[in-house]
Design an enzyme around this catalytic site. Structure first.
Site, short mmCIF file in Angstrom:
data_model
loop_
_atom_site.label_atom_id
_atom_site.label_comp_id
_atom_site.label_asym_id
_atom_site.label_seq_id
_atom_site.Cartn_x
_atom_site.Cartn_y
_atom_site.Cartn_z
N HIS A 154 0.88 -1.29 -0.06
CA HIS A 154 0.14 -0.07 -0.01
C HIS A 154 0.70 1.39 -0.16
CE1 HIS A 154 -3.94 1.85 -0.05
NE2 HIS A 154 -4.51 1.07 0.75
N ASP A 368 -8.79 -6.56 -20.36
CA ASP A 368 -8.52 -7.49 -21.36
C ASP A 368 -7.31 -7.75 -21.57
OD1 ASP A 368 -9.31 -9.45 -23.31
OD2 ASP A 368 -10.34 -8.01 -24.38
#
Length: 423
Positions: A154, A368
């Protein structure tokens, strides 16, 4: 289902990082972040036959395109140096793990989300020192379906930043192009690090096993909810889901404790586009805040509209405050104060604390790699009660991924509003 590791390796940038980019100071907002890892999973059903040949080609192309993408996203392949509060962009690499799962992906997508299994589908390092900042795990099911997980430190960046990385990687993989522009990695020049005291985090409370549960709000259900909740104000899809979830948690908490305890709501808010500061649109790193509010709800007025007013008012006030920020130091002070407050409430057992993180608006379902868009996107498991909101694949809907104990899960699923508005 059994998950077996087949390959574990480091993927390095396909071209070395220039010497003048080898050290990246983290920003003051990066300093405030938990040193752990966060991430998400992308589920892809199989299309076509010859699974084994297709899988080998896909794995090879995923590795090659990841290496090419890391040239532009070079800090991800480095290592964090805690003593100096910087990332050593040394090209050591991102960890890439390939596993085999002896099961069918549809069994996972259509059934309960087993928390232990999801943990195996998205492993991550224990501790930050010397470990990769990013771990990619490609899980191959017997049917040929894939679950691709991403875990990232993070301190490296927030979910908006990592969504940008995933879309860039998918573009390189799908289009076979490596002409990517590097994001802006200079947030530390706008928000210089100071060695903040807020880097000290207490360990998470143990003793409770949390399960990840998916509640689907369709676009039609959200329209009905907004009509029921917003008689006087115009609220967003995210706000109305937060309001309903808070209403359910308050009902459960009141039944458990025999009284109405104050409600504390902690919500993450992306600051991109919400502050009047010269932040580049392609800035990579952490640029969000926690919005924290304590609500004394009226015991005689616990309807959905009351919760919607409370949630909407809190977020509207926070947006107005950040929109009025005139300089970077004031912005950091506000983020630091809200981070400290959210940490304090996270350790508070005396009040009813509900934490939300909304990823709605991030283009997760556009990722994709060349074999179609994901059938599902989820967050990874964390051992705390937390509500994650992600756009559904169906238009206008929201998936609420909620970490609950077994006892809470049973009560939550039986709530009349949850039965009415979710599937």
């Amino acid at each position: 289902m059994k998950v077996e590791v087949q390959i574990k390796k480091l993927i390095k940038p396909s071209a070395p990082t220039p010497n003048h980019r080898r050290k990246l100071n983290i920003s003051c907002i990066d300093e405030l972040q938990h040193p752990g890892y966060a991430g998400f999973l992308f589920y892809y059903r199989v299309d076509g036959e010859n699974h084994e040949d297709d899988i080998l080609q896909r794995l090879r192309r995923l590795e090659e395109s990841l290496s090419e993408t890391l040239v532009s996203f070079y800090p991800l392949a480095g290592r964090y140096v805690e003593e100096g509060l910087f990332i050593d962009c040394n090209d050591q690499g991102v960890e890439f793990v390939h596993t085999r799962v002896n099961g069918q992906l549809d069994h996972l997508l259509r059934g309960d989300f087993d928390t232990d299994l999801l943990g195996c589908l998205s492993e991550f390092p224990v501790g930050l020192a010397g470990n990769p900042l990013v771990v990619v795990q490609v899980n191959v099911f017997e049917c040929g379906g894939l679950v691709i997980s991403l875990r990232s430190c993070h301190k490296l960046g927030d979910m908006s930043a990592m969504a940008t990385f995933m879309n860039s990687w998918a573009t390189v993989c799908r289009s076979r192009t490596n002409e990517l522009a590097s994001p802006y990695f200079g947030l530390s020049s706008l928000f210089p690090g100071k060695g903040s005291e807020a880097t000290r985090w207490l360990p998470l409370r143990g003793g409770v096993k949390f399960m990840m549960n998916r509640f689907v709000f369709s676009g039609a259900a959200l329209s009905r909810l907004k009509s029921a909740a917003a008689k006087q104000v115009r609220i967003s899809r995210v706000e109305v889901v937060c309001a309903l979830v808070c209403k359910v948690f308050v009902t459960m908490d009141r039944a458990k404790h025999g009284r109405l305890r104050p409600l504390v709501v902690c919500q993450s808010m992306n600051l991109r586009g919400k502050v009047n500061l010269p932040i580049p649109t392609d800035a990579f790193g952490n640029f969000y805040t926690m919005v924290v509010a304590r609500h004394m709800m009226d015991p005689d007025n616990l309807n959905l509209e009351a919760f919607a007013r409370a949630i909407h008012g809190t977020l509207a006030t926070a947006k107005a405050r950040y929109a009025a920020v005139a300089d970077g130091e004031s912005c950091v002070d506000m983020v630091r104060d809200s981070t400290r407050e959210s940490k304090e409430w996270a350790q508070n057992d005396g009040e009813n604390v509900v934490a939300f993180s909304s990823w709605c608006g991030f283009p997760f379902y556009d990722i994709d790699f060349g074999w179609g868009k994901p059938d599902l996107v989820s967050n990874t498991c964390i051992p705390v009660r937390m509500v994650f909101l992600i756009d559904s694949k169906s238009e206008g809907g929201i998936d609420a991924w909620i970490n609950l104990s077994q006892e809470e899960k049973v009560l939550f699923e039986q709530d009349p509003d949850i039965v009415t508005f979710t599937s």
